[in-house]
Scaffold this motif. Structure first.
Motif, PDB file in Angstrom:
ATOM      1  N   SER A 194     -44.054   8.123  -6.894  1.00  0.00           N
ATOM      2  CA  SER A 194     -43.410   8.403  -5.567  1.00  0.00           C
ATOM      3  C   SER A 194     -43.962  10.045  -5.255  1.00  0.00           C
ATOM      4  CB  SER A 194     -42.056   8.453  -5.361  1.00  0.00           C
ATOM      5  OG  SER A 194     -41.518   9.165  -6.301  1.00  0.00           O
ATOM      6  N   VAL A 210     -42.499   1.448  -3.224  1.00  0.00           N
ATOM      7  CA  VAL A 210     -41.952   2.991  -3.520  1.00  0.00           C
ATOM      8  C   VAL A 210     -43.179   3.842  -2.974  1.00  0.00           C
ATOM      9  CG1 VAL A 210     -41.533   4.833  -5.222  1.00  0.00           C
ATOM     10  CG2 VAL A 210     -40.709   2.366  -5.586  1.00  0.00           C
ATOM     11  N   ILE A 242     -34.137   6.944  -5.858  1.00  0.00           N
ATOM     12  CA  ILE A 242     -34.490   6.138  -6.948  1.00  0.00           C
ATOM     13  C   ILE A 242     -33.655   5.700  -8.365  1.00  0.00           C
ATOM     14  CG2 ILE A 242     -36.441   5.701  -8.728  1.00  0.00           C
ATOM     15  CD1 ILE A 242     -38.272   6.814  -6.852  1.00  0.00           C
ATOM     16  N   ALA A 295     -41.516   5.152 -11.269  1.00  0.00           N
ATOM     17  CA  ALA A 295     -41.352   5.137  -9.852  1.00  0.00           C
ATOM     18  C   ALA A 295     -41.222   6.749  -9.373  1.00  0.00           C
ATOM     19  CB  ALA A 295     -40.084   4.549  -9.540  1.00  0.00           C
ATOM     20  N   THR A 332     -36.957   3.975   0.275  1.00  0.00           N
ATOM     21  CA  THR A 332     -37.410   3.863  -1.230  1.00  0.00           C
ATOM     22  C   THR A 332     -36.676   3.383  -2.099  1.00  0.00           C
ATOM     23  OG1 THR A 332     -38.491   6.401  -0.408  1.00  0.00           O
ATOM     24  CG2 THR A 332     -38.442   5.801  -2.675  1.00  0.00           C
ATOM     25  N   ALA A 333     -35.296   3.462  -1.755  1.00  0.00           N
ATOM     26  CA  ALA A 333     -34.306   2.787  -2.635  1.00  0.00           C
ATOM     27  C   ALA A 333     -34.409   1.401  -2.858  1.00  0.00           C
ATOM     28  CB  ALA A 333     -33.048   2.992  -1.938  1.00  0.00           C
ATOM     29  N   GLY A 341     -37.897   4.072 -14.431  1.00  0.00           N
ATOM     30  CA  GLY A 341     -37.297   5.005 -13.283  1.00  0.00           C
ATOM     31  C   GLY A 341     -38.606   6.287 -13.379  1.00  0.00           C
ATOM     32  N   ASN A 361     -29.662   5.351  -6.312  1.00  0.00           N
ATOM     33  CA  ASN A 361     -29.487   4.263  -5.062  1.00  0.00           C
ATOM     34  C   ASN A 361     -28.712   4.853  -4.159  1.00  0.00           C
ATOM     35  OD1 ASN A 361     -30.364   1.854  -3.731  1.00  0.00           O
ATOM     36  ND2 ASN A 361     -28.279   0.957  -4.167  1.00  0.00           N
ATOM     37  N   GLY A 368     -37.316   1.395  -5.517  1.00  0.00           N
ATOM     38  CA  GLY A 368     -37.185   2.347  -6.254  1.00  0.00           C
ATOM     39  C   GLY A 368     -36.372   2.065  -7.249  1.00  0.00           C
ATOM     40  N   TYR A 369     -34.982   1.632  -6.891  1.00  0.00           N
ATOM     41  CA  TYR A 369     -33.877   1.522  -7.860  1.00  0.00           C
ATOM     42  C   TYR A 369     -33.977   0.395  -8.435  1.00  0.00           C
ATOM     43  CZ  TYR A 369     -28.785   1.201  -9.181  1.00  0.00           C
ATOM     44  OH  TYR A 369     -27.638   1.206  -9.854  1.00  0.00           O
ATOM     45  N   ARG A 389     -36.472  11.404  -2.736  1.00  0.00           N
ATOM     46  CA  ARG A 389     -36.561  10.218  -3.476  1.00  0.00           C
ATOM     47  C   ARG A 389     -35.841  10.017  -4.652  1.00  0.00           C
ATOM     48  NH1 ARG A 389     -39.790  13.720  -6.095  1.00  0.00           N
ATOM     49  NH2 ARG A 389     -40.717  13.012  -8.036  1.00  0.00           N
TER      50      ARG A 389
END
Length: 500
Positions: free
Chosen positions: A116, A303, A83, A112, A96-97, A109, A86, A100-101, A79
């Motif tokens: 996660s 996420v 995150i 996230a 997750t991206a 960040g 990307n 998350g990104y 992850r």
């Protein structure tokens, strides 16, 4: 039940031995590092350490604890790059991206990463508890899935992700078709015929996953970074908060529980894997919770859900391995090879013949999960420091790591050129609003879909009826139709309601 608890207590006696504790901690740390490196993933991490464990003459239970810690650690670590950059560390971290990104892009960040890590912990804990309580029952249930059922399950996974990818499902379908097309390149394992290689020997064994994921995610992301901020100190900003708060934990709690259970059930199915589990969990949460259209724009629930399912699936894949001797995932297939080095055959008799090994492994999964949480949460601040690196240093760094990862597969410059070509294609597709998640999902599952379809049709000499013969298949096909039709019909109904 009392016998199970007694066996588990004996397993903790094995797992808590100083040597096994040290090995679990080392494996968890190595797994996290390997997982965050794009393209490596748990299979490579376990495969690299397997001969080392045997060469060091570790006892079988210690070796298995080490490999298990690496496996679960990789699922945790995947992850991080997903995150922050990307760039999914492995296929299971693709979903997750999506949220998350964007969270990292908004300066969240650290939040996230920490949420996660927490949801990964919850998913692993629920799945490991499920192994203790339901292993024999779920193993027999998994046997009901034949090739026709697996084909329907994978179609359902595609329907989930393409039916709910925003307001442009046709672009999601296009992405999935492109991914499926890429998966057909190379040697046909059934006929021995080379397909779509253009007589290029470098494509004879197909396009490697790492080349596709690095090209479509890493290289295309670099091009987008250069386009948006060529001369600034970073595309993403960092805020001071690295930990989620209790409100955010409560906000994601029930989604994490739902996704953990779903991921565990999918993980029990041999070969289904974390990719399907995370895609189905993300889709489920988007369907249930995305009332304001925030998924895909940095919603914290987007996420937590795939990460919980991802890790629950990884743990659940141990059930078919231990009870049936059938690998639940590619990584557990490698671990079965590790057991064979010690002349141990997994299967129903393993629980009676090697109770210390089995229950020591299960107990170590609880311990390793706690160790991973203790490792990952304090390091969130360190991980987010990646975002402080200026673009002039970050871009060449990402490109160098990506190139090394791709070159290590076959040690050919062709893979590097293919990576660049896919990167440019990915950049153009992303500029056109085509999502990457269905594309990667199509590429990862394409070969499995084809193999299961062929096996099913070979049983009936080409009769398509077998694909809808069982109750499981019928239920899954009904789900496919529902997932493809309900979202657009619901959007149409909502628009009509608003216009009134």
């Amino acid at each position: 039940m009392m016998d199970t608890l007694q066996h588990l207590a004996e397993g903790f006696g094995v797992a808590l031995m100083p040597m096994n504790l040290l090995v679990a901690a080392i494996g968890a740390l190595i797994g996290t590092i390997v997982g965050m490196l794009p393209g490596l993933g748990p299979i490579n991490g376990v495969a690299l350490l397997m001969p080392l464990a045997f060469a060091l003459k570790l006892p079988p239970e210690t070796a298995l604890i080490l490999l298990t810690a690496v496996y679960i650690g990789c699922e945790f670590g995947g992850r991080i790059s997903s995150i922050l950059l990307n760039v999914p560390g492995d296929a299971g971290a693709i979903m997750t991206a999506i949220d998350g990104y964007p969270m990292a892009a908004k300066g969240q960040g650290g939040v996230a990463l920490s949420i996660s890590a927490w949801s990964s912990f919850v998913g692993s804990a629920i799945a490991t508890t499920g192994i203790v309580l339901f292993a024999p029952l779920l193993a027999s249930w998994a046997l009901a899935f034949g090739p026709a059922e697996y084909f329907a399950l994978m179609c359902f996974a595609f329907a989930c992700i393409t039916g709910l990818m925003g307001n442009q499902p046709l672009k999601a379908v296009l992405a999935a078709v492109i991914g499926l097309s890429l998966s057909t390149v190379g040697l046909d394992s059934n006929s021995g015929v080379y397909r779509f290689t253009g007589d290029n020997v470098h494509l004879s064994d197909g396009i490697q996953f790492i080349v596709v994921v690095i090209g479509l995610f890493s290289v295309s992301e670099i091009l987008l970074m250069l386009e948006h901020q060529a001369n600034t100190s970073g595309l993403i900003r960092v805020t001071g908060r690295n930990m989620f708060n209790m409100k955010e934990m409560a906000f994601t709690w029930w989604g994490t529980i739902r996704s953990s259970i779903l991921g565990f059930v999918v993980g029990v199915l041999p070969g289904a894997g974390a990719t399907i589990a995370s895609a189905m969990a993300y889709t489920m949460e988007k369907r249930l919770c995305d009332k304001d259209g925030t998924f895909g724009k940095g919603d914290i629930r987007g996420v937590a859900a795939p990460e919980a399912a991802n890790n629950a699936s990884a743990n659940g894949s141990f059930i078919p391995m231990l009870t049936l001797g059938v690998p639940g995932s590619g990584t557990t297939a490698v671990m079965i090879g590790a057991l064979s080095l010690y002349n141990i055959t997994p299967g129903p008799a393993l629980f009676t013949q090697q109770p210390a090994l089995v229950w020591g492994l299960i107990a170590s999964m609880f311990i390793g999960n706690i160790l991973l949480l203790l490792i990952n949460i304090p390091l969130v601040g360190l991980f987010t420091r990646i975002l402080l690196v200026p673009n002039w240093l970050l871009v060449p760094g990402i490109l160098a790591i990506s190139a090394v990862g791709v070159y290590s597969v076959h040690a050919t410059t062709f893979d590097l050129m293919l990576m660049g070509g896919l990167g440019i294609a990915g950049y153009l597709l992303r500029k056109g609003g085509v999502p990457m998640a269905p594309l990667i999902l199509g590429f990862v599952l394409g070969d499995l879909m084809e193999q299961n379809l062929r096996r099913a049709l070979s049983i009936t000499n080409g009769e398509l009826g077998i694909l809808m013969e069982s109750a499981i298949s019928k239920g899954l096909w009904i789900g496919v139709v529902a997932m493809l039709l309900v979202p657009p019909l619901y959007r149409r109904w909502s628009q009509m309601k608003v216009s009134r």
